[in-house]
Design a protein around this motif. Structure first.
Motif, PDB file in Angstrom:
ATOM      1  N   LEU A   1      45.658 -22.510 -13.469  1.00 33.26           N
ATOM      2  CA  LEU A   1      45.807 -22.397 -12.029  1.00 33.26           C
ATOM      3  C   LEU A   1      45.328 -21.006 -11.625  1.00 33.26           C
ATOM      4  O   LEU A   1      45.901 -20.000 -12.043  1.00 33.26           O
ATOM      5  CB  LEU A   1      47.262 -22.567 -11.596  1.00 33.26           C
ATOM      6  N   GLU A   2      44.287 -20.941 -10.828  1.00 35.05           N
ATOM      7  CA  GLU A   2      43.725 -19.664 -10.398  1.00 35.05           C
ATOM      8  C   GLU A   2      43.960 -19.464  -8.904  1.00 35.05           C
ATOM      9  O   GLU A   2      43.812 -20.401  -8.106  1.00 35.05           O
ATOM     10  CB  GLU A   2      42.227 -19.618 -10.699  1.00 35.05           C
ATOM     11  N   SER A   3      44.320 -18.240  -8.539  1.00 34.39           N
ATOM     12  CA  SER A   3      44.535 -17.879  -7.136  1.00 34.39           C
ATOM     13  C   SER A   3      45.514 -18.837  -6.462  1.00 34.39           C
ATOM     14  O   SER A   3      45.326 -19.249  -5.314  1.00 34.39           O
ATOM     15  CB  SER A   3      43.203 -17.846  -6.379  1.00 34.39           C
ATOM     16  N   HIS A   4      46.574 -19.162  -7.168  1.00 29.81           N
ATOM     17  CA  HIS A   4      47.571 -20.095  -6.651  1.00 29.81           C
ATOM     18  C   HIS A   4      48.532 -19.373  -5.701  1.00 29.81           C
ATOM     19  O   HIS A   4      49.133 -18.364  -6.062  1.00 29.81           O
ATOM     20  CB  HIS A   4      48.358 -20.724  -7.797  1.00 29.81           C
ATOM     21  N   ASP A   5      48.672 -19.917  -4.507  1.00 26.38           N
ATOM     22  CA  ASP A   5      49.592 -19.362  -3.516  1.00 26.38           C
ATOM     23  C   ASP A   5      50.014 -20.489  -2.589  1.00 26.38           C
ATOM     24  O   ASP A   5      49.253 -20.910  -1.706  1.00 26.38           O
ATOM     25  CB  ASP A   5      48.927 -18.239  -2.726  1.00 26.38           C
ATOM     26  N   SER A   6      51.221 -20.992  -2.772  1.00 25.77           N
ATOM     27  CA  SER A   6      51.730 -22.079  -1.932  1.00 25.77           C
ATOM     28  C   SER A   6      52.243 -21.572  -0.596  1.00 25.77           C
ATOM     29  O   SER A   6      52.567 -22.370   0.289  1.00 25.77           O
ATOM     30  CB  SER A   6      52.869 -22.809  -2.659  1.00 25.77           C
ATOM     31  N   GLY A   7      52.336 -20.246  -0.458  1.00 23.90           N
ATOM     32  CA  GLY A   7      52.951 -19.663   0.726  1.00 23.90           C
ATOM     33  C   GLY A   7      54.424 -19.345   0.536  1.00 23.90           C
ATOM     34  O   GLY A   7      55.049 -18.730   1.398  1.00 23.90           O
ATOM     35  N   ASP A   8      54.976 -19.745  -0.609  1.00 21.79           N
ATOM     36  CA  ASP A   8      56.386 -19.502  -0.928  1.00 21.79           C
ATOM     37  C   ASP A   8      56.441 -18.745  -2.252  1.00 21.79           C
ATOM     38  O   ASP A   8      56.338 -19.339  -3.323  1.00 21.79           O
ATOM     39  CB  ASP A   8      57.132 -20.828  -1.024  1.00 21.79           C
ATOM     40  N   PHE A   9      56.572 -17.425  -2.186  1.00 26.66           N
ATOM     41  CA  PHE A   9      56.534 -16.594  -3.398  1.00 26.66           C
ATOM     42  C   PHE A   9      57.604 -17.019  -4.395  1.00 26.66           C
ATOM     43  O   PHE A   9      57.341 -17.112  -5.602  1.00 26.66           O
ATOM     44  CB  PHE A   9      56.713 -15.121  -3.032  1.00 26.66           C
ATOM     45  N   GLU A  10      58.818 -17.277  -3.926  1.00 26.03           N
ATOM     46  CA  GLU A  10      59.910 -17.618  -4.836  1.00 26.03           C
ATOM     47  C   GLU A  10      59.649 -18.948  -5.541  1.00 26.03           C
ATOM     48  O   GLU A  10      59.934 -19.096  -6.736  1.00 26.03           O
ATOM     49  CB  GLU A  10      61.235 -17.669  -4.083  1.00 26.03           C
ATOM     50  N   ALA A  11      59.097 -19.907  -4.818  1.00 28.78           N
ATOM     51  CA  ALA A  11      58.778 -21.194  -5.442  1.00 28.78           C
ATOM     52  C   ALA A  11      57.680 -21.040  -6.482  1.00 28.78           C
ATOM     53  O   ALA A  11      57.740 -21.642  -7.565  1.00 28.78           O
ATOM     54  CB  ALA A  11      58.360 -22.208  -4.377  1.00 28.78           C
TER      55      ALA A  11
END
Length: 351
Positions: free
Chosen positions: A180-190
């Protein structure tokens, strides 16, 4: 070492240090089950005398059930250099090459990069790399990652297969790859929780797999197949691996650690035989790599050799920027070197 001020960097550091401790503990349990009593040794390195962070790696003892093992945690930041695009980068990078050809190698990387503008992204990787593939081991490792990643697994497996493809040899480096590259769901904790679950799953699965094979001796033919595979692994890291190359290009303060993924011995003649298969742009790089190896057969990849290899790779790409386009990639190519804008390539920097 001065830690990064960011709360996200601090949380990521706690995460990767926990994974480091867990992984080393699992590996030492495997070693003890084979009557190995020596633990992993600590090596600490500083970035700019610690002002910009540094790292701590735990290294497998020579002559143990592990041919090579390096479990590295690093954190680099530019809190006092606001002109930098990169604010901090915190990572676990781990590689294990067991001594027995019946126990597969493994590579894992979990990191969070935070930019000056507050944006950030994760890189999550885990791949199984056997000299003698066993279908049930491949299934066990892949299923552990699939279970924790859910709907992300198919994409991550496809990206991993693309990244670890070796065009010159028309094969993959390993048997199952997760990336997984540059993964950012918008929820840092998740996302942090996902990294923790994936890291824990990979560690548990790998410990189980090598627990079955680490104590088995190999026949002469099996040892020869392992040497050939280790040579392939060495070839992939030094001619294709974008993460390794980026690390070498943006700093020169941890060359031995960055090349901790290299196995202890390789076959220079086999390595040189692959030259005609390479793109003409890459052939001089392979020549420079082979020239740094000892004349012994097989050739030992000691720390002095690693330092020489790092210098050659760095110098080659400094003078041949077009060759960077031939490096491994998934669908997203992170701007790792550009993130360190403000210093020339080859200057002391780090991620």
């Amino acid at each position: 070492m001065v830690p990064a001020q960011s709360s996200r960097a601090a949380a990521t550091l706690a995460l990767v240090e926990g994974l480091q401790s867990r992984f080393v503990g699992a590996l030492e349990n495997v070693a003890r089950s084979h009557e190995e009593v020596r633990g992993f040794a600590e090596v600490v390195w500083d970035r700019d005398e610690g002002r910009h962070g540094g790292g701590r790696r735990l290294v497998a003892p020579t002559g143990s059930v592990f041919d090579r093992g390096s479990i590295n945690v690093s954190q680099v930041h530019y809190d006092d250099l606001p002109s930098k695009r990169l604010a901090s980068a915190t990572a676990l990078s781990a590689i294990v090459h067991p001594r027995s050809p019946h126990a597969p190698s493994v590579h894992m990387h979990f990191s969070h990069t935070e930019m000056r503008d507050g944006a950030g992204y994760w890189r999550m990787m885990a791949d199984l790399n056997p000299a003698l593939p066993v279908a049930s081991d491949t299934q066990r490792f892949a299923e552990a990652l699939a279970r924790e990643s859910g709907v992300l697994y198919s994409m991550a497996a496809t990206e991993g297969d693309a990244y670890f493809w070796i065009p010159a040899l028309e094969r993959h480096r390993g048997v199952t790859h997760f990336y997984l590259e540059s993964h950012d769901s918008g929820d840092f904790e998740a996302d942090k929780a996902l990294a923790e679950r994936l890291g824990g799953a990979a560690i548990s699965a790998y410990a189980e797999i090598i627990g079955r094979g680490a104590g088995r001796s190999g026949s002469r033919d099996e040892q020869a197949r392992q040497l050939a595979y280790h040579t392939l692994y060495f070839f992939q890291v030094l001619t294709l691996d974008r993460g390794t190359t980026s690390g070498l290009l943006v700093h020169d303060q941890n060359d031995v650690g960055i090349l901790g993924s290299l196995p202890s011995h390789v076959d220079p003649d086999l390595l040189a035989s692959w030259r005609p298969r390479l793109d003409p742009l890459q052939r001089p790089l392979l020549d420079r790599i082979v020239a740094q190896l000892p004349v012994d057969r097989p050739a030992a990849v000691c720390e002095d050799v690693k330092r020489a290899l790092a210098r050659e790779v760095r110098a080659f790409y400094r003078d041949n920027r077009d060759a960077l386009a031939l490096q491994a990639r998934g669908s997203v190519v992170p701007p790792t070197v550009a993130n360190h804008a403000g210093q020339p390539i080859g200057a002391a920097s780090n991620e």
